[in-house]
Write an enzyme that holds these catalytic residues in place. Structure first.
Site, PDB file in Angstrom:
ATOM      1  N   ARG A  38       9.028 -19.384  -5.749  1.00  0.00           N
ATOM      2  CA  ARG A  38       8.911 -19.211  -7.196  1.00  0.00           C
ATOM      3  C   ARG A  38       9.550 -20.356  -7.976  1.00  0.00           C
ATOM      4  NH1 ARG A  38       9.619 -12.633  -6.935  1.00  0.00           N
ATOM      5  NH2 ARG A  38       7.392 -12.233  -7.019  1.00  0.00           N
ATOM      6  N   LYS A 199      -4.716   3.005  -0.023  1.00  0.00           N
ATOM      7  CA  LYS A 199      -5.128   4.195  -0.773  1.00  0.00           C
ATOM      8  C   LYS A 199      -6.045   3.899  -1.942  1.00  0.00           C
ATOM      9  CE  LYS A 199      -1.152   7.165  -0.033  1.00  0.00           C
ATOM     10  NZ  LYS A 199       0.001   7.744  -0.733  1.00  0.00           N
ATOM     11  N   GLY A 357       0.539  -8.143  -2.623  1.00  0.00           N
ATOM     12  CA  GLY A 357       1.618  -8.434  -1.678  1.00  0.00           C
ATOM     13  C   GLY A 357       1.135  -8.483  -0.236  1.00  0.00           C
ATOM     14  N   GLY A 380       2.137  -7.013  -9.343  1.00  0.00           N
ATOM     15  CA  GLY A 380       1.756  -6.064 -10.397  1.00  0.00           C
ATOM     16  C   GLY A 380       0.878  -6.676 -11.468  1.00  0.00           C
TER      17      GLY A 380
HETATM   18  P1  ADP Z   1      -1.872  -5.123  -1.396  1.00  0.00           P
HETATM   19  O1  ADP Z   1      -0.370  -5.112  -1.257  1.00  0.00           O
HETATM   20  O2  ADP Z   1      -2.459  -6.422  -0.959  1.00  0.00           O
HETATM   21  O3  ADP Z   1      -2.345  -4.686  -2.759  1.00  0.00           O
HETATM   22  P2  ADP Z   1      -2.099  -2.458  -0.258  1.00  0.00           P
HETATM   23  O4  ADP Z   1      -0.628  -2.285  -0.440  1.00  0.00           O
HETATM   24  O5  ADP Z   1      -3.005  -1.676  -1.108  1.00  0.00           O
HETATM   25  O6  ADP Z   1      -2.469  -4.036  -0.348  1.00  0.00           O
HETATM   26  O7  ADP Z   1      -2.506  -2.075   1.221  1.00  0.00           O
HETATM   27  C1  ADP Z   1      -1.985  -2.685   2.364  1.00  0.00           C
HETATM   28  C2  ADP Z   1      -1.738  -1.671   3.470  1.00  0.00           C
HETATM   29  O8  ADP Z   1      -2.901  -0.943   3.800  1.00  0.00           O
HETATM   30  C3  ADP Z   1      -1.288  -2.354   4.732  1.00  0.00           C
HETATM   31  O9  ADP Z   1       0.029  -1.947   5.017  1.00  0.00           O
HETATM   32  C4  ADP Z   1      -2.274  -1.870   5.781  1.00  0.00           C
HETATM   33  O10 ADP Z   1      -1.662  -1.575   7.019  1.00  0.00           O
HETATM   34  C5  ADP Z   1      -2.823  -0.605   5.152  1.00  0.00           C
HETATM   35  N1  ADP Z   1      -4.124  -0.245   5.722  1.00  0.00           N
HETATM   36  C6  ADP Z   1      -5.276  -0.932   5.651  1.00  0.00           C
HETATM   37  N2  ADP Z   1      -6.259  -0.311   6.314  1.00  0.00           N
HETATM   38  C7  ADP Z   1      -5.739   0.835   6.832  1.00  0.00           C
HETATM   39  C8  ADP Z   1      -6.255   1.913   7.613  1.00  0.00           C
HETATM   40  N3  ADP Z   1      -7.535   1.932   7.993  1.00  0.00           N
HETATM   41  N4  ADP Z   1      -5.410   2.899   7.950  1.00  0.00           N
HETATM   42  C9  ADP Z   1      -4.117   2.860   7.549  1.00  0.00           C
HETATM   43  N5  ADP Z   1      -3.567   1.881   6.810  1.00  0.00           N
HETATM   44  C10 ADP Z   1      -4.365   0.863   6.453  1.00  0.00           C
HETATM   45 MG    MG Z   2       1.035  -3.494  -0.907  1.00  0.00          MG
END
Ligand code: ADP
Ligand code: MG
Length: 399
Positions: A38, A199, A357, A380
């Site tokens: 950063r 999710k 992230g 965020g």
């Molecule tokens: P970001 O931080 O890039 O926005 P998220 O926090 O929404 O991404 O999601 C990342 C998480 O989703 C990772 O920890 C990954 O392990 C999990 N993940 C992805 N696909 C699956 C799956 N099929 N089942 C369980 N967890 C999953």
């Molecule tokens: Mg995440």
């Protein structure tokens, strides 16, 4: 093209006092900075102003001290890292407004750099208190915001100050806004969006916004399970939000109406236990998932089909991994599609922008983060932008 002013518009700053809002919320361990990314992001703006003879006052927050002085969250701890990255002396000031800052302004030479204390030590920061903003502005001539990652917050130093002083976007803010603008505001079509992650519930607004903006919506990760389940597919023990079935249906209907093609996987990688290289690992059609299995990645056929989609697209925005990429081999689809996107970007056929992230971690794991057109580390703020929201810190720069 840009509706905000940049350092190109700032004029002569010699002898002027410039407040520069930066992101110095650095990861630390045992009092030592573990990652100075950063500071490096803010360096071009800081040095450009200092080299033009401005007196540079850096403003930043650190942690969540909730309006109190917390000695373990003093920005004095990052002065060393800042000096090292900038290659300049940085004076630390234990205030952000008032006579102490005025005194510093008096003794700071042209081109000098001072780092003011953690803005969140003052309650007015997070409340966007106009009196605090006025007190900070009183010691300065110009405001530069170079912290896109804090722009989703309407705080005194991210939003309030922009109403009180001539305001400009710093180089890092400018680069981020230009890259994001190219990806969603005025992109070259066809546009593909990859949305994955754990999710659906955490990214509902992202999905709703994207269906009206992109030509191809690629859904992977745990989110895909919720969509598959909504379509009547049995997903076994998979991570799945069954209660969101009707929401998922609504999104699919909206996509249809908007002419957006939604891509769900038709083959998946499943296992009976969530572990590295489990003995029960297999790939199957989405209609063949057993009751005691869980979907942990999308399959090779689906990945190949998605690569073909990217090949005909001109723009890609990506948030969320396609599988549980931290655990091998459930990183396979994410790594493969990331490499395809990187190769297309290098060839010049694709503008690729990614953020989030875990997404940034996944692209680094795939070894391609530097090959994307732009990778946002803003967390965020990036997600709020993907939701189509106007970020207060950016809006304030626009008038
Ligand atoms: P970001 O931080 O890039 O926005 P998220 O926090 O929404 O991404 O999601 C990342 C998480 O989703 C990772 O920890 C990954 O392990 C999990 N993940 C992805 N696909 C699956 C799956 N099929 N089942 C369980 N967890 C999953
Ligand atoms: Mg995440």
């Amino acid at each position: 093209m840009t509706a905000f002013k940049t350092l190109d518009d700032i004029g002569n700053v010699r002898g002027k006092v410039v407040l520069v809002r930066v992101d110095l919320n650095l990861p630390m361990q045992d009092g030592a900075v573990t990652d100075d990314t950063r500071v490096r992001a803010a360096k071009p703006t800081i040095l450009e102003l200092a080299d033009a003879g401005a007196k540079v006052l850096l403003l930043a927050h650190f942690g969540r001290p909730k309006g109190e002085r917390v000695s373990t969250q003093s920005l004095s701890m990052v002065v060393g890292a800042a000096e090292q990255v900038l290659g300049r002396e940085v004076m630390f000031v234990s205030e952000i407004a008032g006579p102490v800052v005025a005194q510093v302004v008096g003794i700071l030479p042209e081109g000098g750099i001072a780092l003011l204390e953690n803005t969140r030590f003052w309650k007015g920061e997070e409340k966007n208190d106009p009196d605090l903003a006025k007190a900070i502005a009183a010691n300065a001539d110009i405001y530069v915001n170079d912290a896109f990652s804090a722009a989703h917050r309407a705080h005194a130093t991210t939003e309030g100050l922009a109403h009180l002083l001539p305001s400009f976007a710093g180089r890092s803010m400018q680069a981020e806004l230009e890259a994001l603008g190219k990806a969603l505001d005025h992109p070259e079509h066809p546009v593909a969006a990859v949305v994955g992650g754990a999710k659906v519930s955490s990214k509902l607004d992202v999905l709703r916004h994207l269906v009206g903006k992109v030509d191809h919506l690629i859904i992977g990760g745990g989110m895909a399970n919720t969509f598959l389940a909504a379509r009547g597919v049995a997903v076994g023990k998979s991570l799945c939000e069954h209660d969101l079935a009707s929401t998922a249906e609504d999104i699919l209907t909206a996509a249809d109406a908007a002419g957006c093609t939604v891509h769900l996987p038709y083959d998946v990688v499943v296992a009976k236990e969530f572990a590295a290289n489990p003995p029960s690992l297999r790939t199957c059609n989405v209609h063949e998932v057993a009751a005691d299995e869980m979907i942990l990645d999308i399959g090779a056929a689906a990945t190949e089909a998605l690569a073909d989609v990217l090949k005909v697209c001109r723009t890609l925005v990506w948030n969320g991994p396609l599988g549980a990429f931290e655990t091998p081999p459930f990183d396979t689809a994410t790594v493969a599609l990331a490499r395809t996107a990187a190769a297309l970007t290098k060839e010049g056929s694709l503008v690729s922008v990614a953020g989030g992230g875990d997404t940034v971690a996944a692209l680094s794991h795939a070894g391609v983060a530097q090959d994307f057109t732009y990778v946002s580390t803003a967390g965020g703020a990036f997600l709020e932008w993907m939701e189509g929201r106007e970020l207060p810190g950016v809006a304030a720069l626009r008038h």
